[in-house]
Design a protein around this motif. Structure first.
Motif, short mmCIF file in Angstrom:
data_model
loop_
_atom_site.label_atom_id
_atom_site.label_comp_id
_atom_site.label_asym_id
_atom_site.label_seq_id
_atom_site.Cartn_x
_atom_site.Cartn_y
_atom_site.Cartn_z
N CYS A 98 40.07 23.02 72.00
CA CYS A 98 39.49 21.73 71.64
C CYS A 98 38.36 21.94 70.64
O CYS A 98 37.63 22.94 70.71
CB CYS A 98 38.99 20.98 72.87
SG CYS A 98 37.52 21.65 73.63
N SER A 107 39.99 16.35 69.16
CA SER A 107 41.24 17.05 68.90
C SER A 107 41.48 18.07 70.01
O SER A 107 40.64 18.94 70.23
CB SER A 107 41.17 17.75 67.54
OG SER A 107 40.96 16.82 66.50
N SER A 162 44.52 20.57 72.18
CA SER A 162 45.83 21.20 72.17
C SER A 162 45.96 22.09 73.40
O SER A 162 44.96 22.61 73.90
CB SER A 162 46.02 22.03 70.89
OG SER A 162 47.26 22.70 70.91
N ARG A 210 46.99 14.96 68.14
CA ARG A 210 46.77 14.35 66.82
C ARG A 210 47.96 14.66 65.93
O ARG A 210 48.60 15.71 66.08
CB ARG A 210 45.48 14.87 66.19
CG ARG A 210 45.37 16.36 66.13
CD ARG A 210 44.16 16.83 65.38
NE ARG A 210 44.40 16.83 63.94
CZ ARG A 210 43.50 17.22 63.04
NH1 ARG A 210 42.31 17.62 63.45
NH2 ARG A 210 43.77 17.21 61.76
N SER A 231 48.20 17.40 60.15
CA SER A 231 47.21 17.16 59.11
C SER A 231 47.88 17.02 57.75
O SER A 231 49.01 17.48 57.53
CB SER A 231 46.19 18.30 59.08
OG SER A 231 46.86 19.54 58.91
N GLY A 259 51.08 12.85 67.91
CA GLY A 259 50.96 14.30 67.96
C GLY A 259 52.27 14.97 68.34
O GLY A 259 53.35 14.55 67.94
N LEU A 273 45.23 22.18 64.30
CA LEU A 273 43.92 21.53 64.21
C LEU A 273 43.27 21.74 62.85
O LEU A 273 42.12 21.33 62.65
CB LEU A 273 43.00 22.06 65.32
CG LEU A 273 43.46 21.84 66.76
CD1 LEU A 273 42.40 22.32 67.73
CD2 LEU A 273 43.76 20.37 67.02
#
Length: 907
Positions: free
Chosen positions: A306, A317, A319, A450, A453, A475, A512
């Motif tokens: 995180c 964010s 994971s 999320r 990107s 996500g 991320l």
């Protein structure tokens, strides 16, 4: 897309147990001590547990008045002030549960805790100490001669060793499940809120609830996954009679968290291991599986990542990646009565239709989805058939089950003889494991909250496009899981899990936006930090199941372990053998009693009189099961419909019944994670802040030499770490001093060091937590003989440190740049007279800002401090005098306030 709901924070975090002759009163409050609940426990029943929850939320003043009335009502003589009728027995932080052997009930309370991790602002605590209190009064107690022995066996389960809990985060579920629940559609939450209100426990729970849409926030609390809860049996007796906030579920396993600093950006790496409470036990006494498909040494390991700059499930964010270890799901065992280091493996029952394996894999499909990948690390070729027995049976079971599954959801079986590859000088074990890890992560994917990107869309990586899992608008979801096993599921399994976790960590960092390619190399600060977490994780799980720490580590398989490691491995092997031979039987009895597998009953054989516990763990041996599963359609029908998604995370009627949904005010304390994490009502100290005390890649792993690249993804030399900058001898000494496993590390400083005063009846004592950081400061021990070596390492060439040689002359270009910089600095301090005249007209009550720069867009001001009034000066002088023992006389207001306090406190 913002989350539609927030986790419900328990309002029972501090407890005080008050005692009278007839009753116990358990007073629980939230951390801010603004809301209270009270449990009344009867002490006149010798063998029954009578608990009354009055279903009311008290304020602090109401609790004081209630305790005052109880104190007056229980005094021996009315109006007597010398003795109290209400005694404060103990302060605590949670209820583990209630247990009864042959006499009355005991209550088990958590009296000391230690913060271990932060997950989105939700604190995870480790139990440090507990207190077990007998409930019935001595006047009604019926003594039994075997009670003390059962009590000793129960207390042999050390609750201060790797048991964890949280007041607001469900540790029994994965991060993917917890965040998926919070993102349920709004219409579902509204319907669940209406149903919850009709079945509400509290009679005043829905008072003042906002009914206008948009102003309230939905709070969600889910039922725990009982397979990983260790005090479920202890709380079962009060589950339906008390409010849910009293129920504090604990897990057993491992929890560790470290901080990865990427050029100052904090990223938390968290490792949580959940040990199954089904078919739990010690190494040689629990092998294989029971009749319900639960396997021995089953542990679910989850690694979370995180971005700690935003501590919120809504905007942050996050994971995670989950993998599982567990014994081979067959009926098999090893007889330790022969006192052999490696007892022969025997198959206890024939299972031609893989009934037990079918039950086990059906559970996994329901929790993790598909594909299920089995990585079998046991030996394939042996001179004497030993481990190969398990491989042959497991292959047959998986082949049989796969012929009935749809082709896209079949179980993937990967056999690999790790021991054979380790002995070969031509093969690199970790390179082969890395290839397996890449293929596994590509099939299962991982969880991230999320979407991809923009840079990943513009410059996609080849490996990223091949990634599996389920892609959703918010996500990615992990579908399926890797299940790793060897014979013991300890040494080989931990190394394999580390390699898969390292591969998944690279994908998590890439998702991320923290690295440009999903690759991580050995000997970087990030991988060293992750490796240390996994070694602590492996040591802890090995101690719980095998009785010793890991024998073979990652460095062993990399063949870079120091020569002293061989002698340590021998000692660990001997320790494991001693534990298995002499202490495992007692530990197994304790686990059976703690988990409620065995219930002491008058007139039946005692626990220590049973020749075996086989019948306790295999329920089909005591009674016929009501239904038999199909040999071909061996799965649950609802589970197979939703694959590859796990059925537990699908929004359906059965799963909605497991949720408690309630609508709160926007700033209600039960959902305000900002207040829960930052605690603005407390005085905080940087020295006691958990996030500053945890292991950090910059402090503990990055070299301390000037001019080193601070990136945690830069490959270092083997001796180039933050723990080793003074030579080989000091490296080893510092490594010994700094090495702290999770099972034996001293407690780090806590964030909740400030509690209510002990003078307040409604409060609790100051939290008993250590003041030593999780990892001690490096202790550098040097002797006179090493002074020359130290000087050589510390003094470095100027060119290497600063990038230039200062003894050389400056070039003309550099000199002209410096002259322009000096001219800018001189013009910066020219005063602007017009600005000075304007500021001089400002009134006296305003701070005067005097510009001293000639640049209007980037100005610098002289600030004059404001004047302090006379009353504030007098208060400050009185404070200084009080510290020197000179007290000011009390005024009328002070005297009346003190009298009011005495009246409320004692009368």
């Amino acid at each position: 897309m913002p989350a539609a709901a927030a986790p419900i924070i328990s309002s029972v975090q501090k407890l005080v147990l008050y005692e009278t002759r007839a009753r116990y009163f358990l007073v629980g409050s939230n951390h801010a001590e603004t809301k209270y609940r009270v449990l009344k426990i009867d002490r006149t029943e010798p063998k029954d547990l009578v608990i009354i929850d009055d279903r009311h939320v008290y304020t602090q003043q109401e609790v004081r008045e209630l305790l005052g009335r109880l104190d007056l009502g229980n005094r021996t003589k009315m109006g007597q002030k010398g003795s109290s009728g209400l005694f404060r027995a103990v302060s605590a932080f949670g209820v583990v549960g209630f247990v009864r052997f042959l006499e009355g009930y005991y209550i088990v309370l958590i009296t000391k805790r230690r913060k271990m991790a932060d997950i989105g602002g939700h604190a995870v605590y480790k139990i440090e100490d507990t207190n077990m209190i007998y409930i019935p009064n001595d006047s009604v107690r019926i003594s039994h001669p075997d009670e003390a022995r059962y009590l000793r066996i129960f207390q042999n389960v050390d609750l201060s060793s790797n048991f964890y809990f949280s007041y607001s985060y469900d540790l029994s579920h994965s991060l993917q499940y917890n965040l998926t629940v919070l993102r349920m559609p709004l219409e579902m939450l509204k319907s669940e809120t209406t149903q919850t209100r009709q079945e509400s426990f509290d009679i005043f729970e829905d008072e003042g609830l906002i009914t206008q849409g948009g102003n309230g926030v939905f709070g969600i609390s889910s039922e725990p996954y009982m397979k990983y809860v260790w005090n479920g049996e202890l709380l079962d007796i009060i589950k339906n009679t008390v409010h849910r906030d009293w129920l504090l579920y604990i897990i057993h396993g491992f929890c560790g968290q470290s901080k990865l600093l990427i050029y100052g950006r904090p990223v938390y790496v968290t490792l949580i291991a959940r040990r199954s409470s089904k078919f739990a036990g010690t190494r040689f006494l629990k092998r294989g599986a029971n009749c319900e498909g639960d396997v021995a040494n089953e542990v679910e390991t989850e690694q979370m990542l995180c971005d700690a700059s935003v501590m919120s499930f809504t905007a942050g964010s996050y994971s995670s990646y989950v993998q599982v270890r567990g014994s081979v799901p067959l009926y098999w065992s090893q007889d330790i009565s022969t006192m052999m280091p490696k007892p022969p493996i025997t198959l206890d029952q024939a299972d031609p239709f893989a009934h037990v394996a079918a039950l086990h894999f059906d559970q996994m499909l329901q929790r993790f989805g598909s594909p299920i990948i089995v990585l079998n690390l046991v030996k394939e070729r042996e001179k004497r058939k030993h481990e190969r027995i398990l491989s042959e049976e497991l292959v047959a079971a998986v082949t049989y089950l796969n012929q009935f599954l749809p082709p896209e959801h079949t179980i993937i079986y990967i056999p690999w003889d790790m021991a054979k590859y380790t002995k070969s000088k031509l093969c690199n074990v970790l390179d082969r494991l890395n290839v397996i890890a890449e293929s596994v992560v590509k099939k299962t994917g991982f969880f991230v909250n999320r979407p991809d990107s923009y840079c990943s869309i513009l410059r996609p990586d080849e490996k990223w496009n091949e990634l599996g899992g389920c892609v959703i608008p918010t996500g990615r979801l992990q579908t399926g899981v890797l299940r790793t096993n060897c014979v013991d599921c300890l040494d080989r399994t931990n190394t394999a899990q580390f390699m898969v976790g390292k591969c998944a960590l690279a994908y998590q960092l890439y998702s991320l936006g923290l690295i440009d390619k999903p690759n991580l190399q050995f000997d970087t600060d990030a991988v060293r930090l992750f490796e240390e977490l996994y070694e602590d994780h492996g040591d802890t799980l090995s101690l719980q199941y095998g009785g010793s720490q890991l024998v073979h580590r990652v460095k062993t398989y990399r063949k870079i372990a120091p020569w002293t490691q061989h002698s340590k491995d021998i000692m660990q092997t001997l320790s494991r053998y001693y534990s298995n031979a002499f202490s495992d039987a007692d530990r197994q009895d304790s686990i059976n009693l703690f988990l409620g597998v065995f219930h002491p009953t008058e007139g039946k054989p005692h626990l220590w009189e049973l020749p075996t516990d086989f019948y306790l763990h295999h329920k089909n041996t005591m009674r016929l099961l009501p239904t038999r599963r199909s040999y071909t359609y061996w799965w649950t029908p609802e589970v197979i419909k939703h694959l590859p998604l796990p059925y537990d995370e699908v929004i359906c009627a059965a799963n909605l019944k497991k949720l408690v949904v309630k609508k709160f005010h926007k700033y209600e304390e039960e959902i305000d994670i900002h207040n829960e994490f930052f605690r603005p009502y407390e005085l905080s100290s940087f020295d006691d802040t958990f996030c500053l005390a945890m292991t950090s890649s910059a402090r503990d792993f990055m070299p301390k030499t000037v001019g080193i690249d601070p990136s945690p993804f830069t490959v270092r030399k083997p001796d180039e770490t933050g723990k080793s900058v003074l030579g080989n001898k000091n490296n080893r000494e510092e490594a010994v001093l700094q090495r702290k496993t999770a099972a034996s590390a001293p407690p780090p400083p806590s964030e909740e060091a400030v509690s209510s005063s002990s003078e307040d009846d409604s409060g609790t004592d100051r939290e008993e937590e250590g003041s030593v950081s999780q990892r001690s400061t490096p202790v550098k021990m040097t002797d006179l003989g090493d002074s020359a070596k130290v000087t050589e390492n510390v003094v470095q060439p100027m060119k290497e440190v600063y990038g230039i040689n200062l003894s050389d002359g400056l070039s003309e270009e550099d000199l002209s740049i410096y002259l322009r910089f000096v001219q800018l600095g001189q013009s910066q301090h020219k005063q602007d007279k017009s600005s000075q005249q304007f500021c001089s007209r400002c009134p006296d009550g305003v701070i005067k800002l005097t510009p001293i720069s000639a640049f209007s867009q980037d100005n610098i001001y002289e600030v004059q401090p404001p004047k302090v009034d006379r009353k504030s000066t007098e208060i400050f002088h009185a404070h200084i005098q009080a510290s020197q023992g000179i007290m000011q006389p009390l005024g009328k207001e002070d005297t009346s306030m003190y009298r009011e306090y005495i009246r409320n406190r004692y009368l």
